[in-house]
Scaffold this active site. Structure first.
Site, short mmCIF file in Angstrom:
data_model
loop_
_atom_site.label_atom_id
_atom_site.label_comp_id
_atom_site.label_asym_id
_atom_site.label_seq_id
_atom_site.Cartn_x
_atom_site.Cartn_y
_atom_site.Cartn_z
N GLU A 57 0.58 -4.75 13.25
CA GLU A 57 -0.80 -4.46 12.85
C GLU A 57 -1.00 -2.97 12.65
O GLU A 57 -0.59 -2.16 13.49
CB GLU A 57 -1.76 -4.99 13.90
CG GLU A 57 -3.12 -5.35 13.34
CD GLU A 57 -3.04 -6.55 12.39
OE1 GLU A 57 -3.02 -6.33 11.16
OE2 GLU A 57 -3.01 -7.68 12.88
N GLY A 65 -15.24 -10.46 6.21
CA GLY A 65 -15.31 -9.54 7.34
C GLY A 65 -14.69 -10.07 8.61
O GLY A 65 -14.99 -9.60 9.70
N SER A 112 -10.26 -11.83 3.20
CA SER A 112 -11.06 -12.47 2.16
C SER A 112 -11.02 -11.68 0.86
O SER A 112 -10.98 -12.27 -0.22
CB SER A 112 -12.50 -12.63 2.64
OG SER A 112 -13.08 -11.38 2.96
N SER A 113 -11.01 -10.35 0.94
CA SER A 113 -11.00 -9.55 -0.29
C SER A 113 -9.69 -9.72 -1.04
O SER A 113 -9.69 -9.84 -2.28
CB SER A 113 -11.25 -8.08 0.03
OG SER A 113 -10.25 -7.56 0.88
N GLU A 147 -7.95 -2.27 -4.78
CA GLU A 147 -8.69 -2.04 -3.55
C GLU A 147 -8.66 -0.56 -3.16
O GLU A 147 -9.66 -0.01 -2.70
CB GLU A 147 -8.16 -2.92 -2.43
CG GLU A 147 -9.08 -2.94 -1.23
CD GLU A 147 -9.09 -4.28 -0.50
OE1 GLU A 147 -9.67 -4.32 0.60
OE2 GLU A 147 -8.56 -5.27 -1.02
N ASP A 199 -1.99 -7.52 2.91
CA ASP A 199 -2.95 -8.58 2.63
C ASP A 199 -2.70 -9.22 1.27
O ASP A 199 -2.64 -10.45 1.14
CB ASP A 199 -4.36 -8.03 2.70
CG ASP A 199 -4.71 -7.51 4.08
OD1 ASP A 199 -3.92 -7.72 5.01
OD2 ASP A 199 -5.78 -6.89 4.22
N TYR A 227 -11.38 2.61 9.36
CA TYR A 227 -10.03 2.32 8.86
C TYR A 227 -9.41 3.56 8.21
O TYR A 227 -8.29 3.97 8.54
CB TYR A 227 -10.12 1.17 7.86
CG TYR A 227 -8.81 0.70 7.26
CD1 TYR A 227 -8.20 -0.46 7.72
CD2 TYR A 227 -8.20 1.39 6.23
CE1 TYR A 227 -7.02 -0.91 7.16
CE2 TYR A 227 -7.02 0.96 5.67
CZ TYR A 227 -6.44 -0.20 6.14
OH TYR A 227 -5.26 -0.63 5.59
#
Length: 391
Positions: A34, A128, A133-134, A166, A178, A227
């Site tokens: 992560e 979120g 999801s994006s 993005e 992602d 972030y």
């Protein structure tokens, strides 16, 4: 209503005809690795059976019309509007519209055709929530424009263009994980990705193990969540450490031993952020042989270690995530639990002995609601195939 059916129903209602195609792109959950993808590290995600569905047909003009069925909102734009991030009327694009518009921009920059289309879309990837999801929206639209534009790209190339959208268009400085997981997912498999070389392989999910996702229902906005500041701290650490380690290009290149030797040169906050990354890269290197050997108990312990690091060093956890993890780790059958995704809200991922998974999910939901007053959503997920046309 299932999002596929909602997308089709909305298309019929809005455009008065059947859609020519349906595209699907999954969300993802990350088991380990992560906040290391933008540090050239290794990640271990899986595409999941929660997806964005895009119903679409060629448009009769040069104007694309997009309807977000989940919001009951519509936007139209042309390729001329996209660089200015405005709609066809010249007003700024709404936030949700910037993701498909960004994909059109990135594809156009790569000299790929993005014909105007009429579109409706819906998703059951919670926004979120830390389940990307994006990225699922980006990869679904990339597949849609591929179908209409008559071009093909390998899934990884679509993922890279989605990441560019993005980073450069939406303004979130995300890594590749992602979009990679959404584009390259393989049913019933984990995906091990080297974020530097982009080489990847699949790994089996042990048959006796279930992946359970627990949604705290706390939502976050990634661009406002700290972030980008954490990514900057990692870059600062590399710049400082490279004075003594001139060959390093990213924190992935720093061993735990070298980091411990040199960490006193770093500002306190930068040291904490960088330590998480350096140790997380090492954790994943320890974890892969365990997974290959089927030693899922030791793998789960490493997941627990990851959560502590994200909580205390990277500081991206919140009380609700900590509560969910602590409850999960106390329940019978739980092998490992941690927050998943960028943090600041969203979901935890739990490895659970399959025979106990349903009881685990029920009890986790009950105890979390008792502790917080919020009813969570808990679901046992299945690793799924990546973005594709299904009609």
């Amino acid at each position: 209503m299932h999002p596929k059916e909602l997308a089709i129903k909305t298309f019929r209602k809005r455009f008065g005809r059947e859609p020519a195609f349906i595209a699907i792109a999954p969300g993802r959950v990350n088991l380990l690795g992560e906040h290391v993808d933008y540090n050239d590290g290794f990640v271990l995600p899986a595409a999941i059976d929660r997806s964005t569905y895009v119903a679409f047909s060629p448009a009769a003009s040069d104007r694309s019309t997009l309807v977000a069925a989940d919001f009951a909102e519509k936007v139209s734009f042309t390729l001329e509007n996209i660089p200015a991030k405005t709609n066809a009327e010249g007003a700024p694009l709404t936030e949700w519209a910037r993701y498909p518009a960004g994909v059109a921009w990135a594809l156009t920059e790569a000299n790929l055709k993005t014909p105007a289309m009429d579109v409706t879309f819906s998703s059951d990837v919670p926004r979120g929530s830390g389940l990307s999801s994006s990225a699922s929206v980006e990869m679904a639209f990339a597949v849609a424009w591929s179908a209409l534009g008559g071009w093909t790209l390998p899934p990884m190339q679509r993922a890279l263009l989605g990441q560019k959208a993005e980073n450069k268009y939406v303004g979130v400085n995300c890594g590749i994980m992602d979009q990679f997981a959404s584009a390259c997912g393989v049913a019933d498999k984990l995906l091990l990705l080297d974020c530097r070389s982009l080489e990847w392989q699949t790994l089996p999910i042990p048959e006796n193990v279930a992946i359970v996702i627990a949604d705290t229902k706390v939502r976050r906005k990634l661009t406002a969540s700290g972030y980008n500041e954490r990514r900057q701290a990692c870059e600062d650490a590399v710049r400082i450490l490279s004075k003594d380690l001139p060959v390093i290009k990213a924190l992935r290149d720093v061993s735990v031993g070298d980091f411990n030797r040199l960490c006193n040169q770093l500002p306190v906050e930068v040291e904490k952020r960088a330590r998480h990354v350096v140790e997380e890269v090492e954790r994943l290197q320890r974890a892969i042989p365990l997974l290959e050997q089927g030693n899922i108990r030791e793998f789960g312990i490493i997941m627990n270690e990851c959560h502590v690091s994200l909580r205390d060093l990277y500081e991206v956890s919140i009380p609700e995530l900590n509560t969910m993890v602590e409850i999960a780790q106390s329940l019978s059958g739980c092998l490992g639990a941690r927050l998943t995704g960028a943090g600041f809200g969203g979901c935890t991922v739990n490895l659970v002995e399959k025979p106990t998974a349903k009881v685990f999910a029920t009890e986790l939901a009950r105890r979390y609601q008792q502790a917080t007053g919020v009813k969570p959503e808990i679901y046992i997920c299945r690793a799924s195939d990546g973005a594709r046309i299904i009609k």
